[in-house]
Scaffold this motif. Structure first.
Motif, PDB file in Angstrom:
ATOM      1  N   UNK A   1      18.988 -35.877  88.789  1.00  0.00           N
ATOM      2  CA  UNK A   1      19.933 -36.430  89.759  1.00  0.00           C
ATOM      3  C   UNK A   1      21.220 -36.797  89.052  1.00  0.00           C
ATOM      4  N   UNK A   2      22.316 -36.754  89.788  1.00  0.00           N
ATOM      5  CA  UNK A   2      23.613 -37.138  89.236  1.00  0.00           C
ATOM      6  C   UNK A   2      24.412 -37.807  90.340  1.00  0.00           C
ATOM      7  N   UNK A   3      24.732 -39.070  90.142  1.00  0.00           N
ATOM      8  CA  UNK A   3      25.481 -39.833  91.132  1.00  0.00           C
ATOM      9  C   UNK A   3      26.911 -40.057  90.657  1.00  0.00           C
ATOM     10  N   UNK A   4      27.844 -39.815  91.543  1.00  0.00           N
ATOM     11  CA  UNK A   4      29.265 -40.021  91.250  1.00  0.00           C
ATOM     12  C   UNK A   4      29.690 -41.368  91.806  1.00  0.00           C
ATOM     13  N   UNK A   5      30.354 -42.157  90.972  1.00  0.00           N
ATOM     14  CA  UNK A   5      30.845 -43.443  91.430  1.00  0.00           C
ATOM     15  C   UNK A   5      32.289 -43.616  90.990  1.00  0.00           C
ATOM     16  N   UNK A   6      32.998 -44.540  91.667  1.00  0.00           N
ATOM     17  CA  UNK A   6      34.378 -44.784  91.319  1.00  0.00           C
ATOM     18  C   UNK A   6      35.314 -44.467  92.471  1.00  0.00           C
ATOM     19  N   UNK A   7      36.596 -44.536  92.169  1.00  0.00           N
ATOM     20  CA  UNK A   7      37.608 -44.341  93.200  1.00  0.00           C
ATOM     21  C   UNK A   7      37.904 -42.855  93.365  1.00  0.00           C
ATOM     22  N   UNK A   8      37.327 -42.256  94.396  1.00  0.00           N
ATOM     23  CA  UNK A   8      37.544 -40.848  94.686  1.00  0.00           C
ATOM     24  C   UNK A   8      37.772 -40.662  96.179  1.00  0.00           C
ATOM     25  N   UNK A   9      38.459 -39.590  96.529  1.00  0.00           N
ATOM     26  CA  UNK A   9      38.666 -39.279  97.931  1.00  0.00           C
ATOM     27  C   UNK A   9      37.621 -38.289  98.427  1.00  0.00           C
TER      28      UNK A   9
ATOM     29  N   UNK B   1      13.656 -20.270  90.468  1.00  0.00           N
ATOM     30  CA  UNK B   1      12.914 -21.397  89.876  1.00  0.00           C
ATOM     31  C   UNK B   1      13.628 -22.734  90.071  1.00  0.00           C
ATOM     32  N   UNK B   2      14.951 -22.708  90.027  1.00  0.00           N
ATOM     33  CA  UNK B   2      15.758 -23.927  90.159  1.00  0.00           C
ATOM     34  C   UNK B   2      16.430 -23.951  91.530  1.00  0.00           C
ATOM     35  N   UNK B   3      16.594 -25.161  92.063  1.00  0.00           N
ATOM     36  CA  UNK B   3      17.283 -25.333  93.336  1.00  0.00           C
ATOM     37  C   UNK B   3      18.257 -26.501  93.239  1.00  0.00           C
ATOM     38  N   UNK B   4      19.514 -26.240  93.564  1.00  0.00           N
ATOM     39  CA  UNK B   4      20.513 -27.298  93.587  1.00  0.00           C
ATOM     40  C   UNK B   4      20.724 -27.763  95.020  1.00  0.00           C
ATOM     41  N   UNK B   5      20.964 -29.062  95.178  1.00  0.00           N
ATOM     42  CA  UNK B   5      21.274 -29.613  96.492  1.00  0.00           C
ATOM     43  C   UNK B   5      22.190 -30.817  96.295  1.00  0.00           C
ATOM     44  N   UNK B   6      22.793 -31.257  97.373  1.00  0.00           N
ATOM     45  CA  UNK B   6      23.674 -32.415  97.277  1.00  0.00           C
ATOM     46  C   UNK B   6      23.550 -33.260  98.529  1.00  0.00           C
ATOM     47  N   UNK B   7      23.750 -34.554  98.340  1.00  0.00           N
ATOM     48  CA  UNK B   7      23.774 -35.509  99.437  1.00  0.00           C
ATOM     49  C   UNK B   7      25.181 -36.093  99.453  1.00  0.00           C
ATOM     50  N   UNK B   8      26.012 -35.615 100.347  1.00  0.00           N
ATOM     51  CA  UNK B   8      27.406 -36.036 100.365  1.00  0.00           C
ATOM     52  C   UNK B   8      27.561 -37.509 100.718  1.00  0.00           C
ATOM     53  N   UNK B   9      26.655 -38.043 101.500  1.00  0.00           N
ATOM     54  CA  UNK B   9      26.727 -39.465 101.857  1.00  0.00           C
ATOM     55  C   UNK B   9      26.492 -40.358 100.637  1.00  0.00           C
ATOM     56  N   UNK B  10      25.728 -39.838  99.681  1.00  0.00           N
ATOM     57  CA  UNK B  10      25.410 -40.606  98.476  1.00  0.00           C
ATOM     58  C   UNK B  10      26.210 -40.142  97.262  1.00  0.00           C
ATOM     59  N   UNK B  11      27.082 -39.151  97.453  1.00  0.00           N
ATOM     60  CA  UNK B  11      27.860 -38.599  96.324  1.00  0.00           C
ATOM     61  C   UNK B  11      26.941 -38.203  95.171  1.00  0.00           C
ATOM     62  N   UNK B  12      25.857 -37.543  95.515  1.00  0.00           N
ATOM     63  CA  UNK B  12      24.829 -37.229  94.528  1.00  0.00           C
ATOM     64  C   UNK B  12      24.468 -35.754  94.602  1.00  0.00           C
ATOM     65  N   UNK B  13      24.254 -35.169  93.431  1.00  0.00           N
ATOM     66  CA  UNK B  13      23.774 -33.798  93.339  1.00  0.00           C
ATOM     67  C   UNK B  13      22.424 -33.811  92.625  1.00  0.00           C
ATOM     68  N   UNK B  14      21.550 -32.907  93.043  1.00  0.00           N
ATOM     69  CA  UNK B  14      20.205 -32.833  92.503  1.00  0.00           C
ATOM     70  C   UNK B  14      19.944 -31.440  91.933  1.00  0.00           C
ATOM     71  N   UNK B  15      19.022 -31.402  90.985  1.00  0.00           N
ATOM     72  CA  UNK B  15      18.558 -30.118  90.463  1.00  0.00           C
ATOM     73  C   UNK B  15      17.040 -30.172  90.379  1.00  0.00           C
ATOM     74  N   UNK B  16      16.395 -29.423  91.256  1.00  0.00           N
ATOM     75  CA  UNK B  16      14.944 -29.306  91.225  1.00  0.00           C
ATOM     76  C   UNK B  16      14.600 -28.114  90.342  1.00  0.00           C
ATOM     77  N   UNK B  17      13.842 -28.380  89.296  1.00  0.00           N
ATOM     78  CA  UNK B  17      13.488 -27.333  88.336  1.00  0.00           C
ATOM     79  C   UNK B  17      11.976 -27.126  88.359  1.00  0.00           C
TER      80      UNK B  17
END
Length: 121
Positions: free
Chosen positions: A21-29, A66-82
């Motif tokens: 998982x990777x969560x983005x935080x901070x001042x972004x538009x 084998x790998x699947x990427x997804x993102x949750x825009x409400x949480x500013x998070x990207x996932x990588x299922x391996x």
């Protein structure tokens, strides 16, 4: 201050699974493309997969199916299922995001600190 915080790396046996998982935080538009790169010892950093803001994806040939990427825009998070991990997947995995930070700062690329994935045979 923009931060990309990764989690989910670790040690797994060949054939096993991990989810990063990777969560983005901070001042972004807005967040444009997000993705994952990896770097194995003695090798250059390589693209694993990316996902656009609209959900389009692209994968390296070595991880397709084998790998699947997804993102949750409400949480500013990207996932990588391996899944079906192989010893050659061993590397430090880096999260990437292209962010729009407003008219003053424009668009910039950001990277996570990296998380180690080790696949034992």
């Amino acid at each position: 201050q923009v931060q990309l915080v990764e989690s989910g790396g670790g040690l797994v046996q060949a054939g096993g699974s991990l989810r990063l998982s990777c969560a983005v935080s901070g001042r972004i538009f807005s967040i444009n493309t997000m993705g994952w790169y990896r770097q194995a010892p003695g090798k250059q950093r390589e693209l694993v997969t990316i996902i656009t803001s609209g959900g389009s994806t692209n994968y390296a040939e070595s991880v397709k199916g084998r790998f699947t990427i997804s993102r949750d825009n409400a949480k500013n998070t990207v996932y990588l299922q391996m899944n079906s991990l192989k010893p050659e997947d061993t590397a430090v995995y880096y999260c990437y995001a292209n962010l729009f930070r407003g008219l003053k700062w424009g668009t910039e690329d950001y990277w996570g600190q990296g998380t180690q994935v080790t696949v034992s045979s």
